[in-house]
Scaffold this active site. Structure first.
Site, PDB file in Angstrom:
ATOM      1  N   GLY A 161       2.764  -1.178   4.372  1.00 36.29           N
ATOM      2  CA  GLY A 161       2.783   0.244   4.031  1.00 36.29           C
ATOM      3  C   GLY A 161       4.202   0.719   3.792  1.00 36.29           C
ATOM      4  N   GLY A 162       4.793   1.302   4.813  1.00 35.32           N
ATOM      5  CA  GLY A 162       6.118   1.913   4.702  1.00 35.32           C
ATOM      6  C   GLY A 162       7.157   1.052   3.999  1.00 35.32           C
ATOM      7  N   GLY A 214       2.385   2.187  10.914  1.00 37.97           N
ATOM      8  CA  GLY A 214       3.341   3.282  10.777  1.00 37.97           C
ATOM      9  C   GLY A 214       4.032   3.666  12.074  1.00 37.97           C
ATOM     10  CD  GLU A 224      -3.040   5.481   6.780  1.00 36.76           C
ATOM     11  OE1 GLU A 224      -3.046   5.524   5.533  1.00 36.76           O
ATOM     12  OE2 GLU A 224      -2.087   5.004   7.436  1.00 36.76           O
ATOM     13  CG  HIS A 261      -5.828   1.880   5.220  1.00 40.80           C
ATOM     14  ND1 HIS A 261      -5.411   2.826   6.122  1.00 40.80           N
ATOM     15  CD2 HIS A 261      -4.816   0.993   5.081  1.00 40.80           C
ATOM     16  CE1 HIS A 261      -4.168   2.515   6.513  1.00 40.80           C
ATOM     17  NE2 HIS A 261      -3.798   1.412   5.900  1.00 40.80           N
ATOM     18  CB  SER A 311       5.116  -1.913  12.093  1.00 42.61           C
ATOM     19  OG  SER A 311       4.721  -0.577  12.351  1.00 42.61           O
ATOM     20  CD  GLU A 344      -3.566  -2.585   7.460  1.00 42.24           C
ATOM     21  OE1 GLU A 344      -2.425  -2.783   7.031  1.00 42.24           O
ATOM     22  OE2 GLU A 344      -4.226  -1.579   7.184  1.00 42.24           O
ATOM     23  CG  ASN A 364      -1.695   1.205   1.455  1.00 47.33           C
ATOM     24  OD1 ASN A 364      -1.801   2.047   0.571  1.00 47.33           O
ATOM     25  ND2 ASN A 364      -2.287   1.332   2.644  1.00 47.33           N
ATOM     26  CD1 TRP A 365       3.466   0.966  -2.797  1.00 51.73           C
ATOM     27  CD2 TRP A 365       3.624   2.126  -4.708  1.00 51.73           C
ATOM     28  NE1 TRP A 365       4.207   0.214  -3.678  1.00 51.73           N
ATOM     29  CE2 TRP A 365       4.314   0.909  -4.867  1.00 51.73           C
ATOM     30  CE3 TRP A 365       3.575   3.008  -5.781  1.00 51.73           C
ATOM     31  CZ2 TRP A 365       4.961   0.559  -6.051  1.00 51.73           C
ATOM     32  CZ3 TRP A 365       4.219   2.661  -6.964  1.00 51.73           C
ATOM     33  CH2 TRP A 365       4.915   1.459  -7.091  1.00 51.73           C
ATOM     34  CE  LYS A 366      -0.169   3.320   4.795  1.00 52.64           C
ATOM     35  NZ  LYS A 366      -0.106   3.440   6.235  1.00 52.64           N
TER      36      LYS A 366
HETATM   37  P1  PGA Z   1       2.756   0.229   7.773  1.00 48.04           P
HETATM   38  O1  PGA Z   1       1.303   0.472   7.142  1.00 48.04           O
HETATM   39  O2  PGA Z   1       3.303  -1.038   7.168  1.00 48.04           O
HETATM   40  O3  PGA Z   1       3.554   1.452   7.349  1.00 48.04           O
HETATM   41  O4  PGA Z   1       2.590   0.133   9.241  1.00 48.04           O
HETATM   42  C1  PGA Z   1       0.429  -0.617   6.919  1.00 48.04           C
HETATM   43  C2  PGA Z   1      -0.850  -0.100   6.333  1.00 48.04           C
HETATM   44  O5  PGA Z   1      -1.275   1.004   6.681  1.00 48.04           O
HETATM   45  O6  PGA Z   1      -1.485  -0.783   5.500  1.00 48.04           O
END
Ligand code: PGA
Length: 259
Positions: free
Chosen positions: A234-235, A173, A97, A95, A213, A167, A9-11
Site C-alpha cells: 500500500g503506502g 498502514g 478496507e 481488501h 507495511s 494481510e 495498491n494505490w488506494k
Molecule cells: P500498507 O497497505 O502497505 O500501507 O500497510 C497494504 C494494503 O492495504 O494492501
C-alpha cells in the site's frame, strides 16, 4: 517454482496527472526488470491513462475492486467487462478496507471472484484477521473461514487462476509488520488448507502474497520465506523509489543465484 508477484495498491490516492507521473517513474526504474511479475492498481479514474502508459512494459494493470455483474442498474459501480476493456489483468477483491468500511462479506467476495475468473481477470483475494481476533487465538479460524467462503464452489481449474493475499489487518498502514515467523505460519496454514480443499497441484502453484507495511527494508526477509510468493504493497507503492526497491529486493536471492 512460483514466480514472485509484487502488487501496488494505490488506494484512494493520485489524481490523473499524479498517476501518470508515478507510473512513468516506476517504469523508468524497472526498465530491465523481469524476475517478478509487477502490477499496479490505481484508482478507477486513473486506469485509462495508466493503461496506456504501461502498455508493452513489464508492468501489468489491476483495479482495486469491481461489481460482479457485467452491466446493469448499479449506480456508482464498475463491472468486470469495463475493467477488461481498459486493459486490466488483475483485480483486488475483499481488501480489509472494503470488508470493514463497506461491509463486504465472504459471500459477496465469492460472487466477485467468480465473475473475475469468468472474465479472465486474476482476482487478488485478500484475507486476514484483526488484532482482537489474533489476540483471541482465532487468527487461523478467521482466515480459514475467509478462504472457504471466498472460494466456495470453485473448481481446482478455477483456483489456478487466482491469487490470495494474506494481510493481517493490524499490519495494514500501521508500520507494524508481521514477523517472518507469523507470516510463514499463516501462509503455510493457507497452503495446507488449499491442499485439503482443492488438491496438491493448486496448493503448490497458487501464489500467496503478504501485505501489511511492506517496505524496502523488510522485503527480503519476508520474500525469502518458503510460502510467501510476493507482496501487496500500500503506502510504499505510492513512491516510485520505494516500490521499485521492493520489486528488486523481492527476488534478491534469485538474482544472486542466477548471477
Ligand atoms: P500498507 O497497505 O502497505 O500501507 O500497510 C497494504 C494494503 O492495504 O494492501
Amino acid at each position: 517454482m512460483r514466480k514472485k508477484l509484487i502488487a501496488g495498491n494505490w488506494k484512494m490516492f493520485k489524481t490523473v496527472p499524479e498517476a501518470a507521473n508515478l507510473v512513468n517513474s516506476i517504469k523508468a526504474g524497472l526498465s530491465k526488470f523481469s524476475d517478478a511479475d509487477v502490477v499496479i492498481c490505481p484508482p478507477f479514474t486513473a486506469l485509462q491513462v495508466v493503461s496506456q502508459l504501461v502498455n508493452e512494459s513489464v508492468v501489468d494493470l489491476g483495479a482495486q475492486d469491481m461489481h460482479f455483474e457485467t452491466e446493469g442498474a448499479y449506480t456508482g459501480e464498475i463491472s468486470p467487462l469495463m475493467l477488461k476493456d481498459l486493459g486490466c489483468r488483475y483485480v483486488i477483491l475483499g481488501h480489509s478496507e472494503r470488508r470493514a468500511y463497506f461491509q463486504e462479506s465472504d459471500e459477496l467476495i465469492n460472487r466477485k471472484a467468480k465473475a473475475a475468473v469468468k472474465f479472465n481477470l486474476i482476482p487478488i483475494v485478500c484475507v486476514g484477521e484483526t488484532l482482537a481476533e489474533r489476540e483471541d487465538g482465532r487468527a487461523q479460524e478467521v482466515v480459514r473461514g475467509q478462504v472457504r467462503g471466498s472460494f466456495a464452489g470453485f473448481t481446482p481449474e478455477e483456483m489456478e487462476k487466482v491469487v490470495i493475499a494474506y494481510e493481517p489487518v493490524w499490519a495494514i498502514g500501521t508500520g507494524r509488520t508481521a514477523t517472518p515467523a507469523q507470516a510463514e505460519e499463516m501462509h503455510a496454514f493457507v497452503r495446507g488448507l488449499l491442499k485439503e480443499l482443492f488438491g496438491e497441484s493448486v496448493a503448490g502453484e497458487l501464489r500467496i502474497l503478504y501485505g501489511g507495511s511492506v517496505k524496502p527494508d523488510n522485503t527480503q526477509e519476508l520474500m525469502r520465506l518458503p510460502d510467501v510468493d510476493g507482496a501487496l504493497v500500500g503506502g510504499a507503492s505510492l513512491k516510485a523509489e520505494s516500490f521499485v526497491q521492493i520489486v528488486n529486493e523481492s527476488t534478491h536471492d534469485t538474482v544472486k543465484e542466477g548471477a
